[in-house]
Design a protein around this motif. Structure first.
Motif, mmCIF file in Angstrom:
data_model
loop_
_atom_site.group_PDB
_atom_site.id
_atom_site.type_symbol
_atom_site.label_atom_id
_atom_site.label_comp_id
_atom_site.label_asym_id
_atom_site.label_seq_id
_atom_site.Cartn_x
_atom_site.Cartn_y
_atom_site.Cartn_z
ATOM 1 N N PHE A 61 1.243 -1.255 0.192
ATOM 2 C CA PHE A 61 0.207 -0.079 0.357
ATOM 3 C C PHE A 61 0.846 1.181 0.003
ATOM 4 N N ASP A 62 0.150 2.280 -0.413
ATOM 5 C CA ASP A 62 1.058 3.851 -0.238
ATOM 6 C C ASP A 62 0.346 4.332 1.087
ATOM 7 N N TYR A 63 1.281 5.153 1.877
ATOM 8 C CA TYR A 63 0.172 6.276 2.610
ATOM 9 C C TYR A 63 -0.602 7.242 2.051
ATOM 10 N N GLY A 64 -1.160 7.139 3.022
ATOM 11 C CA GLY A 64 -2.095 8.602 2.803
ATOM 12 C C GLY A 64 -1.171 9.683 3.032
ATOM 13 N N PRO A 65 -1.764 11.198 2.555
ATOM 14 C CA PRO A 65 -0.655 12.367 2.952
ATOM 15 C C PRO A 65 -0.504 12.421 4.317
ATOM 16 N N TRP A 66 1.624 12.674 3.400
ATOM 17 C CA TRP A 66 2.242 12.914 4.891
ATOM 18 C C TRP A 66 1.837 13.766 5.843
ATOM 19 N N ASP A 67 2.206 12.596 7.302
ATOM 20 C CA ASP A 67 1.591 13.193 8.613
ATOM 21 C C ASP A 67 3.643 13.096 9.529
ATOM 22 N N GLY A 68 4.276 12.451 8.886
ATOM 23 C CA GLY A 68 6.055 12.905 9.438
ATOM 24 C C GLY A 68 5.732 11.314 10.428
ATOM 25 N N GLY A 69 4.997 9.950 9.439
ATOM 26 C CA GLY A 69 4.969 9.311 10.776
ATOM 27 C C GLY A 69 3.831 8.869 11.418
ATOM 28 N N ARG A 70 3.452 9.772 11.363
ATOM 29 C CA ARG A 70 2.305 9.180 12.769
ATOM 30 C C ARG A 70 1.021 8.535 11.993
ATOM 31 N N ALA A 71 0.581 9.722 11.163
ATOM 32 C CA ALA A 71 -1.100 8.858 10.971
ATOM 33 C C ALA A 71 -0.567 7.591 9.804
ATOM 34 N N GLU A 72 0.758 7.522 9.693
ATOM 35 C CA GLU A 72 1.029 6.171 8.657
ATOM 36 C C GLU A 72 1.330 5.140 9.258
ATOM 37 N N VAL A 73 1.635 5.125 10.558
ATOM 38 C CA VAL A 73 1.134 4.009 11.453
ATOM 39 C C VAL A 73 -0.357 3.378 11.149
ATOM 40 N N THR A 74 -1.052 4.847 11.148
ATOM 41 C CA THR A 74 -2.716 4.946 11.506
ATOM 42 C C THR A 74 -2.950 3.584 10.162
ATOM 43 N N ASP A 75 -2.211 4.165 8.437
ATOM 44 C CA ASP A 75 -2.776 3.213 7.209
ATOM 45 C C ASP A 75 -1.671 1.873 7.059
ATOM 46 N N ALA A 76 -0.753 1.836 8.315
ATOM 47 C CA ALA A 76 -0.911 0.086 7.735
ATOM 48 C C ALA A 76 -1.857 -0.594 8.605
ATOM 49 N N ARG A 77 -2.683 0.109 10.211
ATOM 50 C CA ARG A 77 -3.120 -0.391 10.977
ATOM 51 C C ARG A 77 -4.692 -0.306 9.883
ATOM 52 N N SER A 78 -4.844 0.443 8.960
ATOM 53 C CA SER A 78 -6.495 -0.204 8.404
ATOM 54 C C SER A 78 -5.632 -0.832 7.602
ATOM 55 N N ALA A 79 -4.623 -1.059 6.555
ATOM 56 C CA ALA A 79 -4.719 -2.510 5.236
ATOM 57 C C ALA A 79 -4.385 -3.401 6.561
ATOM 58 N N LEU A 80 -4.385 -3.684 8.094
ATOM 59 C CA LEU A 80 -4.054 -4.946 8.441
ATOM 60 C C LEU A 80 -5.663 -5.220 8.309
ATOM 61 N N ALA A 81 -6.380 -4.149 9.504
ATOM 62 C CA ALA A 81 -7.619 -4.151 9.249
ATOM 63 C C ALA A 81 -8.031 -5.100 8.149
ATOM 64 N N TRP A 82 -8.034 -4.039 6.975
ATOM 65 C CA TRP A 82 -9.184 -4.374 5.739
ATOM 66 C C TRP A 82 -8.434 -6.520 5.791
ATOM 67 N N ALA A 83 -7.164 -5.995 5.913
ATOM 68 C CA ALA A 83 -6.549 -7.602 5.114
ATOM 69 C C ALA A 83 -7.066 -9.050 5.531
ATOM 70 N N ARG A 84 -7.262 -8.875 7.379
ATOM 71 C CA ARG A 84 -8.352 -9.522 8.609
ATOM 72 C C ARG A 84 -9.450 -10.027 7.969
ATOM 73 N N GLU A 85 -10.247 -9.521 7.256
ATOM 74 C CA GLU A 85 -11.917 -9.354 6.614
ATOM 75 C C GLU A 85 -11.510 -10.255 6.078
ATOM 76 N N ASN A 86 -10.068 -10.038 5.043
ATOM 77 C CA ASN A 86 -10.319 -11.427 3.647
ATOM 78 C C ASN A 86 -9.601 -12.393 3.581
ATOM 79 N N PHE A 87 -8.894 -12.265 4.249
ATOM 80 C CA PHE A 87 -7.594 -13.753 4.774
ATOM 81 C C PHE A 87 -7.413 -14.083 5.756
ATOM 82 N N GLU A 88 -7.653 -15.770 5.918
ATOM 83 C CA GLU A 88 -7.096 -16.062 7.444
ATOM 84 C C GLU A 88 -6.473 -15.279 8.103
ATOM 85 N N THR A 89 -4.772 -15.380 7.312
ATOM 86 C CA THR A 89 -3.754 -14.935 8.597
ATOM 87 C C THR A 89 -3.182 -14.262 8.172
#
Length: 199
Positions: A61-89
């Motif tokens: 994935f690509d991060y959303g608008p630059w936030d100095g490394g803070r909201a980028e962690v949120t982006d990763a967690r959003s990607a994890l949440a989506w992946a968990r809904e679509n994959f077992e592991t």
């Protein structure tokens, strides 16, 4: 076979998904977006290919608008949440700045009781948003792999690697600089093997 998608969440995050018919997936966090890092990074693509050879999906994935490394962690967690809904592991991978993002995201997810299945970090940055990242290793509740180059003059991964080693995680030093020129296939195979062995 890959497809592009928008990751649901509070920010504008776009991704490429490979091998969507798999039951397991790895979310891949790219390097620093202000240094040209994105989901098409050659190291992420090599890991994607190696995972695909083992029938594991990869969500780069690509991060959303630059936030100095803070909201980028949120982006990763959003990607994890989506992946968990679509994959077992679902595992997590990150390179450089993305390694620091992945580490913080894994620590936050572990605190919430939903750690990734695995965490693999390639040359993780020793700081994120001005704060050291090594302490986050203590909070991660899944198998961890750290790979870094012994000639890396771009980021300091040693504090993260030392903390991981002290906690019994897998740490490997490679005869490489930060960019792993000529060794991307070796790195990718190591990451993919770790994911398979740890899940």
């Amino acid at each position: 076979m890959s497809e592009t998608l928008r990751v649901p969440g509070p920010r504008d995050v776009h991704a490429t998904l490979s091998n969507s018919d798999s039951i397991a997936a790895v979310v891949a966090c790219p390097p620093h977006p202000q240094m040209g890092g994105d989901r098409h990074d050659s190291r992420l693509r090599a890991v994607d290919d190696a995972l695909g050879d083992r029938s594991i999906a990869c969500l780069r994935f690509d991060y959303g608008p630059w936030d100095g490394g803070r909201a980028e962690v949120t982006d990763a967690r959003s990607a994890l949440a989506w992946a968990r809904e679509n994959f077992e592991t679902v595992g997590l991978f990150g390179y450089s700045f993305g390694g620091a993002v992945a580490l913080r995201a894994a620590a936050d997810e572990s605190d919430d009781g939903t750690p990734p299945a695995t965490l693999s970090l390639l040359a993780p940055a020793g700081t994120l948003a001005g704060e050291p990242t090594a302490d986050a290793v203590d909070a991660v509740a899944c198998p961890v792999q750290i790979l870094y180059g012994e000639r890396d003059n771009t980021v300091d991964s040693v504090p993260v690697a030392e903390r991981a080693r002290a906690r019994g995680h897998t740490v490997e030093t490679l005869p490489a600089d930060h960019f792993f020129a000529g060794q991307q296939q070796r790195v990718a195979e190591s990451v993919a093997a770790f994911v398979v062995e740890s899940t």
